[in-house]
Design an enzyme around this catalytic site. Sequence first.
Site, PDB file in Angstrom:
ATOM      1  N   CYS A 286       0.879  -1.172   0.000  1.00 22.35           N
ATOM      2  CA  CYS A 286       0.000   0.000   0.000  1.00 22.35           C
ATOM      3  C   CYS A 286       0.913   1.217   0.000  1.00 22.35           C
ATOM      4  O   CYS A 286       2.048   1.137  -0.458  1.00 22.35           O
ATOM      5  CB  CYS A 286      -0.976  -0.019   1.180  1.00 22.35           C
ATOM      6  SG  CYS A 286      -0.235   0.217   2.802  1.00 22.35           S
TER       7      CYS A 286
ATOM      8  N   ARG B 175      -3.251  -0.587   5.824  1.00 20.19           N
ATOM      9  CA  ARG B 175      -3.844  -1.632   4.989  1.00 20.19           C
ATOM     10  C   ARG B 175      -2.932  -2.822   4.727  1.00 20.19           C
ATOM     11  O   ARG B 175      -3.331  -3.977   4.927  1.00 20.19           O
ATOM     12  CB  ARG B 175      -4.311  -1.044   3.654  1.00 20.19           C
ATOM     13  CG  ARG B 175      -5.437  -0.048   3.806  1.00 20.19           C
ATOM     14  CD  ARG B 175      -5.756   0.638   2.499  1.00 20.19           C
ATOM     15  NE  ARG B 175      -4.662   1.540   2.120  1.00 20.19           N
ATOM     16  CZ  ARG B 175      -4.597   2.206   0.975  1.00 20.19           C
ATOM     17  NH1 ARG B 175      -5.563   2.052   0.085  1.00 20.19           N
ATOM     18  NH2 ARG B 175      -3.593   3.013   0.723  1.00 20.19           N
TER      19      ARG B 175
ATOM     20  N   ASP C  99      -7.923   4.044   1.651  1.00 19.19           N
ATOM     21  CA  ASP C  99      -6.987   4.276   2.750  1.00 19.19           C
ATOM     22  C   ASP C  99      -7.710   4.931   3.924  1.00 19.19           C
ATOM     23  O   ASP C  99      -8.235   6.035   3.795  1.00 19.19           O
ATOM     24  CB  ASP C  99      -5.860   5.192   2.264  1.00 19.19           C
ATOM     25  CG  ASP C  99      -4.703   5.276   3.238  1.00 19.19           C
ATOM     26  OD1 ASP C  99      -4.803   4.731   4.358  1.00 19.19           O
ATOM     27  OD2 ASP C  99      -3.688   5.890   2.864  1.00 19.19           O
TER      28      ASP C  99
END
Length: 145
Positions: free
Chosen positions: A9, A15, A118
């Site tokens: 990410c 994440r 996000d």
Amino acid sequence: MFQRILIACVGNICRSPTAEYLLRDRLGPGHAATVSSAGIAAVAGHPMDETALALLLENGVDGGAHIARQLDATLLRESDLVLAMEKSHVDAIRRMAPEASGKVFLLDKWVGGRDIPDPFRQRRPAYEQAYSLIEQGVGSWLRYL
């Protein structure tokens, strides 16, 4: 068989470590694959975001050992499978290491090919939504690993 799975990410504090620890947990201790994560613009050296870590812990997975690290071409070349959170991440990774293009996919590939948004610096519901999508994505990859 995928031996080295890398999850990516941006910052490697929300994440991708969530997906890393969930996938590692779901594969179980006897599985041959190693699972790790890194960030395209990592907050290198930092632990996992507190809210992301709390959600993992609430679901029986401890991500407390995580330390963010920077994604680079070497990591990409050494990986057998690279799973990214967003289409823009897939594109960035393919630009970083074109030779790795064939092994880079969205975590959500088998569920619908969606970006996993996000949650960083947002309220807990954003983290819960991301967690749910990550959990679905991880689950969808298990039969291929």
